[in-house]
Every structure is written in structure tokens, then in C-alpha cells.
Design a protein around this motif. Structure first.
Motif, PDB file in Angstrom:
ATOM      1  N   ILE A  40       0.858  -1.183   0.000  1.00 48.37           N
ATOM      2  CA  ILE A  40       0.000   0.000   0.000  1.00 48.37           C
ATOM      3  C   ILE A  40       0.893   1.232   0.000  1.00 48.37           C
ATOM      4  O   ILE A  40       1.813   1.359   0.814  1.00 48.37           O
ATOM      5  CB  ILE A  40      -0.945   0.007   1.217  1.00 48.37           C
ATOM      6  CG1 ILE A  40      -1.975  -1.129   1.079  1.00 48.37           C
ATOM      7  CG2 ILE A  40      -1.654   1.351   1.349  1.00 48.37           C
ATOM      8  CD1 ILE A  40      -2.928  -1.253   2.253  1.00 48.37           C
TER       9      ILE A  40
ATOM     10  N   ASN B  78      -1.606   7.817  -6.150  1.00 46.26           N
ATOM     11  CA  ASN B  78      -2.364   6.852  -6.951  1.00 46.26           C
ATOM     12  C   ASN B  78      -1.446   5.690  -7.345  1.00 46.26           C
ATOM     13  O   ASN B  78      -1.243   5.396  -8.520  1.00 46.26           O
ATOM     14  CB  ASN B  78      -2.919   7.549  -8.192  1.00 46.26           C
ATOM     15  CG  ASN B  78      -3.973   6.725  -8.914  1.00 46.26           C
ATOM     16  OD1 ASN B  78      -4.565   5.817  -8.335  1.00 46.26           O
ATOM     17  ND2 ASN B  78      -4.192   7.035 -10.170  1.00 46.26           N
TER      18      ASN B  78
ATOM     19  N   THR C  59      -4.547  -1.522  -3.641  1.00 46.01           N
ATOM     20  CA  THR C  59      -5.843  -1.102  -3.112  1.00 46.01           C
ATOM     21  C   THR C  59      -6.626  -2.351  -2.726  1.00 46.01           C
ATOM     22  O   THR C  59      -6.960  -3.161  -3.594  1.00 46.01           O
ATOM     23  CB  THR C  59      -6.640  -0.312  -4.166  1.00 46.01           C
ATOM     24  OG1 THR C  59      -5.908   0.846  -4.552  1.00 46.01           O
ATOM     25  CG2 THR C  59      -7.991   0.118  -3.603  1.00 46.01           C
TER      26      THR C  59
ATOM     27  N   GLU D 166     -13.046   1.500  -2.463  1.00 43.61           N
ATOM     28  CA  GLU D 166     -13.416   2.607  -3.339  1.00 43.61           C
ATOM     29  C   GLU D 166     -14.887   2.529  -3.716  1.00 43.61           C
ATOM     30  O   GLU D 166     -15.525   1.491  -3.574  1.00 43.61           O
ATOM     31  CB  GLU D 166     -12.573   2.596  -4.622  1.00 43.61           C
ATOM     32  CG  GLU D 166     -11.092   2.741  -4.373  1.00 43.61           C
ATOM     33  CD  GLU D 166     -10.314   2.900  -5.662  1.00 43.61           C
ATOM     34  OE1 GLU D 166     -10.941   3.145  -6.716  1.00 43.61           O
ATOM     35  OE2 GLU D 166      -9.085   2.791  -5.615  1.00 43.61           O
TER      36      GLU D 166
ATOM     37  N   GLU E  92      -9.922  -5.629  -6.039  1.00 38.24           N
ATOM     38  CA  GLU E  92      -8.628  -5.189  -5.544  1.00 38.24           C
ATOM     39  C   GLU E  92      -7.788  -4.773  -6.741  1.00 38.24           C
ATOM     40  O   GLU E  92      -8.038  -5.211  -7.865  1.00 38.24           O
ATOM     41  CB  GLU E  92      -7.939  -6.294  -4.739  1.00 38.24           C
ATOM     42  CG  GLU E  92      -7.718  -7.584  -5.504  1.00 38.24           C
ATOM     43  CD  GLU E  92      -7.059  -8.669  -4.663  1.00 38.24           C
ATOM     44  OE1 GLU E  92      -6.484  -8.354  -3.606  1.00 38.24           O
ATOM     45  OE2 GLU E  92      -7.114  -9.841  -5.083  1.00 38.24           O
TER      46      GLU E  92
ATOM     47  N   ARG F 244     -11.891   7.819  -3.976  1.00 38.15           N
ATOM     48  CA  ARG F 244     -10.998   7.386  -2.893  1.00 38.15           C
ATOM     49  C   ARG F 244     -11.388   7.947  -1.529  1.00 38.15           C
ATOM     50  O   ARG F 244     -11.326   7.246  -0.527  1.00 38.15           O
ATOM     51  CB  ARG F 244      -9.559   7.810  -3.217  1.00 38.15           C
ATOM     52  CG  ARG F 244      -9.047   7.283  -4.548  1.00 38.15           C
ATOM     53  CD  ARG F 244      -8.544   5.853  -4.416  1.00 38.15           C
ATOM     54  NE  ARG F 244      -8.216   5.304  -5.726  1.00 38.15           N
ATOM     55  CZ  ARG F 244      -7.033   5.453  -6.318  1.00 38.15           C
ATOM     56  NH1 ARG F 244      -6.073   6.133  -5.722  1.00 38.15           N
ATOM     57  NH2 ARG F 244      -6.816   4.918  -7.494  1.00 38.15           N
TER      58      ARG F 244
END
Length: 345
Positions: free
Chosen positions: A73, A79, A83, A88, A107, A325
Motif C-alpha cells: 500500500i 495513486n 488497493t 473505493e 482489488e 478514494r
């Protein structure tokens, strides 16, 4: 009318073709961008060995346990990196709250162009963040190889766009010489067993892409759906050896909606309590952060006006990312939000 994503062979632009052949490709791209906004691209020239390397690298990373993946992460606000699932909600990037309030169930892993790729150019280190690489054998080499090829295809497409719009051949160059380009690798999968849901499962909620053009490699597995002109959602899978290409919001603004950024989503079918695994890798070619985007004069109808105010690439993308996000509804996306609400109505 039956929904159809047109296929366009761009070999004349990737392997050398006559002026007449190139003009034919540009005309086909113009028609596809006017009518659908999604295109099956053939003749892109990416070797199978490179796409196989991409798929293998994705498999190697996503097969790891969640805690191992979380080591990749990236710092908050960049960006980049991993994730986790349900982190999100892309509908918020268009200013629309999901009816079920469920975050998107996928993911992902992001890499992109960084400040170190543009020595001597003053860039925001958050927008052009350095990449985070997992400890997976050969991962970076395989991803870098595909990233370079996808970027080549994206730049070829903007050359074709210039021809299709009757613009100078180098029109896009000054807008993309330090473009915010990101490769987002997505994995849609649920653990085996019964899935208890508090609402409709959405792999990725309805959204438009942010930038100029998106080049998508994907499995031929159901899940991707594109909104048709009649308001229907339609399954789309890549043809053999094809890449799926779609326009982003900035191109819609540039062309004053002569070409539209098409709404799409990922809604994997659930079978026996789980879903068939689906992989995709989207290369987003978004333009220079400091570039100002406004309607091209030739795309404004006589007596008409620009549908959007000028905006920098940075301002536009920051607002979109704050929605997906940070959970903040994008209040500047009023025209886009209206299209989503109409599709749900």
C-alpha cells in the motif's frame, strides 16, 4: 438497435500504411467515438509474450495473502500501489451516491509515470508519485514491459484522434509530453462459498474514465458492461487479440461532446455463491497535470457554445479521485452525474 462495439484495425498506424489507409482508420475511429465511445482495437502490435507477462505478474501478486499484499500500500494521497477490496466507490467520482452504499468489490495495483521519469521538469510528487514495487520475482520487469507498450498504443491513438478531428498532427503533443499515465491492474474475485450481500454486488460501479483515452487489456470473462444510447447495460468482452479502448472525460470536454466518455461498470455474475475470477489492466493516458482543457473551436456548432468551462488536468483528476478514494461526491460533475441518474431511472 443491437448494441455493438466496433472493431478497428490500426495496423496502418502501427506498422506503416499509406495516407489513404491511415485516413480510413481515422474515419472509422471518428465514427466509433461518435456512436459508442468504446472500440475493439486490432493491429495494436503488442506481442503476446508481453501480455502473457502482464497476466502472469498479476497472477503472482494477487495470489498472495491479503496481509502480504497490504505491504505494498502506497502513501495516502498517491495513486500507486495496492488497493484492497471494498476501498473505493467509483460512482462518487461522478457525483452519485450508490443506492446500496456498497463500495466496489475489487482489488487493484497501480503503477505510473513518476517525477523521476521527467528530469528537469517541476512536477507535483503526489500526482507523479514514485512507484511501490512488491517483492515478487520478475514483477517489475514484466509490468514495465507492458506499460511501455500500452503507452505506445495510447500515443498512437491520440495521433489518430488528431487526424479524425482534422487537427494538426502534433496537436496532442504539448498536452501529453509529461502526461499523468497510470496502469491499474484489477482483480475481481470472491472467496469460495456462499456470499451474503446487503445489496447488489458491484465489482466496479458505473463511472466514466477521467482522462484522454484508456487502453484496456482484459480476460474474456463476463463482467464489463457498457451503457448503450437507449439506456441499456450491455456485456462487452475483448475479441481475440484485441484491446478495448474507451474515451475519458477530458476528451469529451475537448470535443464538446462530439465524442462521449461512455459510462461503464463491472458487474460479475455470481455462480454458486462466488464469481468467476476476472482480470483487467487499464492504461489511463490522462495528459499533463498543468494542461488546460477546453473545447476545440472546430467542435462547437455554429451559434453554439462550450458545454464545459476550461479546467486543468490536475483540477479535474483531483476532483474525480476525491470522489472514488476519499468518499467526497464530485460536485463539479453535474453533466456526468445526470447521465448516471438517467441510466438508473
Amino acid at each position: 438497435m443491437t448494441f455493438h462495439v466496433p472493431a478497428v484495425d490500426i495496423t496502418a498506424w502501427t506498422a506503416g500504411g499509406s495516407d489513404e489507409e491511415r485516413a480510413g482508420v481515422a474515419a472509422a475511429i471518428d465514427a466509433a467515438c461518435r456512436e459508442v465511445g468504446f472500440i475493439q482495437i486490432l493491429g495494436h502490435g503488442i506481442p503476446t509474450s508481453v501480455t502473457d507477462g502482464l497476466a502472469g505478474a498479476m497472477d503472482d501478486f494477487f495470489a498472495q495473502d491479503l496481509e502480504t499484499k497490504k505491504r505494498s500500500i502506497a502513501p495516502k494521497g498517491t495513486n500507486r500501489g495496492y488497493t484492497p477490496p471494498k476501498a473505493e466507490s467509483l460512482s462518487l467520482s461522478l457525483g452519485v451516491e450508490s443506492a446500496t452504499r456498497m463500495n466496489d468489490f475489487f482489488e487493484a495495483f497501480n503503477v505510473g509515470l513518476a517525477t523521476s521519469d521527467f528530469p528537469g521538469v517541476a512536477l507535483d510528487p503526489m500526482e507523479y508519485a514514485e512507484n511501490v514495487w512488491p517483492e515478487v520475482d520478475g514483477y517489475r520487469e514484466r509490468i514495465d514491459a507492458y506499460f511501455a507498450e500500452a503507452g505506445r498504443v495510447a500515443r498512437t491513438l491520440t495521433d489518430i484522434f488528431a487526424a479524425a478531428l482534422g487537427l494538426p498532427a502534433d496537436f496532442f503533443d504539448s498536452y501529453t509530453d509529461h502526461s499523468i499515465d497510470v496502469l491499474r491492474m484489477n482483480n475481481y474475485a470472491l472467496p469460495p462459498g456462499t456470499v451474503d450481500l446487503d445489496g447488489d454486488l458491484i465489482g466496479m460501479s458505473e463511472h466514466t474514465d477521467f482522462g484522454i483515452v484508456t487502453v484496456l487489456w482484459a480476460d474474456q470473462v463476463k463482467g464489463l458492461q457498457v451503457l448503450g444510447a437507449d439506456g441499456s447495460w450491455n456485456d462487452v468482452s475483448p475479441a481475440d487479440d484485441a484491446l478495448l479502448v474507451n474515451l475519458g472525460d477530458l476528451t469529451s470536454r475537448w470535443t464538446n461532446e462530439r465524442w462521449m466518455s461512455t459510462l461503464h461498470r463491472v458487474k460479475p455474475p455470481i455462480v454458486d455463491g462466488t464469481i468467476n475470477r476476472r482480470r483487467s489492466a487499464a492504461y489511463f493516458h490522462d495528459g499533463n497535470a498543468d494542461a488546460t482543457i477546453e473545447a476545440i473551436a472546430s467542435t462547437i456548432e455554429p451559434g453554439g457554445s462550450a458545454l464545459y468551462p476550461p479546467i486543468t488536468v490536475s483540477e479535474h483528476i483531483r476532483a474525480k479521485l476525491a470522489g472514488s478514494r476519499a468518499g467526497k461526491i464530485n460536485t463539479s460533475a453535474t453533466r456526468e452525474a445526470a447521465r448516471v441518474l438517467a441510466s438508473n431511472g
